[in-house]
Design an enzyme around this catalytic site. Structure first.
Site, PDB file in Angstrom:
ATOM      1  N   SER A  77       0.887  -1.360  -0.129  1.00  0.00           N
ATOM      2  CA  SER A  77       0.176   0.170  -0.191  1.00  0.00           C
ATOM      3  C   SER A  77       0.825   1.547  -0.046  1.00  0.00           C
ATOM      4  O   SER A  77       0.217   2.317  -0.135  1.00  0.00           O
ATOM      5  CB  SER A  77      -1.036  -0.072   1.299  1.00  0.00           C
ATOM      6  OG  SER A  77      -2.017  -1.178   0.812  1.00  0.00           O
ATOM      7  N   TYR A 185     -10.837   2.473   4.387  1.00  0.00           N
ATOM      8  CA  TYR A 185      -9.715   2.023   3.935  1.00  0.00           C
ATOM      9  C   TYR A 185     -10.041   1.152   2.574  1.00  0.00           C
ATOM     10  O   TYR A 185     -10.615   0.117   2.802  1.00  0.00           O
ATOM     11  CB  TYR A 185      -8.892   1.531   4.578  1.00  0.00           C
ATOM     12  CG  TYR A 185      -7.245   1.628   3.734  1.00  0.00           C
ATOM     13  CD1 TYR A 185      -6.531   2.447   3.681  1.00  0.00           C
ATOM     14  CD2 TYR A 185      -6.763   0.505   2.975  1.00  0.00           C
ATOM     15  CE1 TYR A 185      -5.055   2.574   3.276  1.00  0.00           C
ATOM     16  CE2 TYR A 185      -5.796   0.234   2.521  1.00  0.00           C
ATOM     17  CZ  TYR A 185      -4.788   1.432   2.619  1.00  0.00           C
ATOM     18  OH  TYR A 185      -3.515   1.311   2.067  1.00  0.00           O
ATOM     19  N   SER A 186     -10.058   1.626   1.309  1.00  0.00           N
ATOM     20  CA  SER A 186     -10.476   0.893   0.281  1.00  0.00           C
ATOM     21  C   SER A 186      -9.538   0.621  -0.804  1.00  0.00           C
ATOM     22  O   SER A 186      -9.319   1.704  -1.395  1.00  0.00           O
ATOM     23  CB  SER A 186     -11.925   1.173  -0.159  1.00  0.00           C
ATOM     24  OG  SER A 186     -12.174   0.542  -1.505  1.00  0.00           O
ATOM     25  N   ASN A 187      -9.097  -0.423  -1.070  1.00  0.00           N
ATOM     26  CA  ASN A 187      -7.971  -0.590  -2.413  1.00  0.00           C
ATOM     27  C   ASN A 187      -8.474  -0.124  -3.826  1.00  0.00           C
ATOM     28  O   ASN A 187      -7.930   0.376  -4.450  1.00  0.00           O
ATOM     29  CB  ASN A 187      -7.615  -1.989  -2.495  1.00  0.00           C
ATOM     30  CG  ASN A 187      -6.709  -2.324  -1.437  1.00  0.00           C
ATOM     31  OD1 ASN A 187      -5.501  -1.562  -0.893  1.00  0.00           O
ATOM     32  ND2 ASN A 187      -6.878  -3.414  -0.441  1.00  0.00           N
ATOM     33  N   GLY A 328       3.231  -0.468   3.906  1.00  0.00           N
ATOM     34  CA  GLY A 328       2.739  -1.547   2.965  1.00  0.00           C
ATOM     35  C   GLY A 328       3.210  -2.943   3.013  1.00  0.00           C
ATOM     36  O   GLY A 328       4.361  -3.001   3.564  1.00  0.00           O
TER      37      GLY A 328
END
Length: 385
Positions: A77, A185-187, A328
């Site tokens: 991330s 939080y969203s990819n 990340g």
């Protein structure tokens, strides 16, 4: 702790320890290995000069010696900071405004017309996370087979995933909340940001990243692979543990197709390159001052003492000011990134470990990153015992 928009102007005071704190940093690295992380490297630059440290091994069998100080890893991330910077460079050119709706640029996705670029970069869109949603009550709504799927992910780790398909999967699920009303939080936010960059530039995200960030900064160890499976040498090995019929097996997952996470976490870099990137970002080489201020203006999150700007966390260290971070992890590889807003103190690092479906190293990872940030930016010695 809610933070005001002026908090990010504060820079941590110099560490209070009489020495330069390097022994304490090495202890934290050693402790991380004792807690289960296979190998770790660290680069620090501060008022005491530059320092590098390492602990553990480059593979779980202990056969390769210490991990290479500037070895290549999948940075997970930490990719989001690069993608946010790339998108903001288009804002600087007037191709889109932060609060413009994204839908007209990507009409085929049929996005909620309220979703803006700011919401994507700040995780306030409410869009479902395609790698799975985790709710406060402990429930999980699965997305694609991500690393939490164990054997299924291992067996399909070379599959191609089209970023539009990932976005459509997420958009087919109920939104977590109304756009702009909360934080989660969203990819998928960064998959859509990637598609936006490609639509506005007419380039692949890899080409845009190379032209706008990687090449100008001379980041010779940094790649935006999208679907390429290899990690350049030198590199430590990434492992994934699976269990079948009561027997455990560790699979080497260093080679994998990272398109399952797409621009939410697919990049490869080194500790040296990450440091160069962060210093350039804070030093104004990549964005004009107004957009850098937008990037560092945090929105409160459920994480105590931490807000989220645009592609970065802004952590409140109390009397020691604030620090800009984005660590990340990506299936056996990981990265650490932290810097003061004025760039005077910076910490980057790489990790290799054995991941598993239960994410058993998530807590040690979090403790490690917190301990290093507190040690480097607030001068706190690691806890004993």
């Amino acid at each position: 702790m809610a933070m005001t928009t002026t908090d990010h102007h504060r820079t941590p005071a110099a560490p209070r320890a009489a020495d330069d704190g390097r022994d304490a940093l090495q202890q934290i690295l050693d402790d991380a290995v004792a807690a289960g992380i296979t190998g770790i490297t660290l680069r620090v630059r501060d008022e005491h000069g530059a320092w590098t440290g390492a602990a553990g091994h480059g593979d779980w069998e202990g056969a390769t010696g210490a991990p290479p100080i500037d070895g290549h890893v999948r940075i997970g991330s930490s990719t989001k900071t690069f993608i946010a910077t790339l998108a903001l460079s288009l804002v600087a050119e007037g191709r889109i405004a932060l609060d413009d709706p994204v839908g007209p640029v990507l009409p085929d996705l049929e996005l909620d017309p309220r979703v803006s670029l700011r919401m994507l970069l700040q995780h306030t869109s409410g869009i479902f996370n395609h790698t799975g949603e985790y709710y406060p009550d402990g429930s999980v709504v699965p997305g694609i087979p991500a690393t939490t799927a164990g054997r299924e992910w291992v067996e399909h780790r070379f599959d191609d995933h089209d970023p539009r398909d990932l976005a459509r999967l997420a958009l087919s699920r109920p939104a977590r909340f109304e756009p702009g009303t909360d934080w989660s939080y969203s990819n998928t936010n960064y998959v859509i940001a990637r598609l936006l960059v490609e639509a506005l530039t007419g380039e692949t995200v890899a080409a845009a990243m190379e032209r706008r960030i990687i090449s100008p900064l001379g980041l010779t160890g940094t790649l935006q692979p999208t679907t390429q499976t290899d990690v350049p040498a030198p590199h430590a090995r990434a492992g994934f543990r699976i269990e079948e019929d009561g027997a455990q097996q560790i699979i080497d997952v260093t080679r994998q197709n990272p398109s399952w996470i797409s621009s939410g976490g697919d990049m490869i870099s080194t500790a040296r390159d990450l440091q160069t990137f962060l210093r350039a970002l804070m030093g104004g080489q990549l964005l004009p001052p107004a957009l850098r201020e937008e990037m560092l203006t945090p929105r409160p999150t459920p994480i105590p003492g931490s807000g989220y700007g645009l592609g970065v966390f802004v952590e409140d260290l109390g009397a020691h000011g604030t620090v800009v971070t984005h660590h990340g992890g990506a299936a056996g590889h990981g990265a650490l990134m932290a810097i003061t807003p004025d760039g005077s103190r910076v910490m980057t690092g790489t990790m290799n470990y054995v991941d598993d479906a239960g994410l058993s190293l998530a807590v040690p990872f979090q403790r490690l990153s917190q301990s290093l940030v507190r040690a480097v930016f607030a001068g706190e010695a690691p806890a004993q015992g």
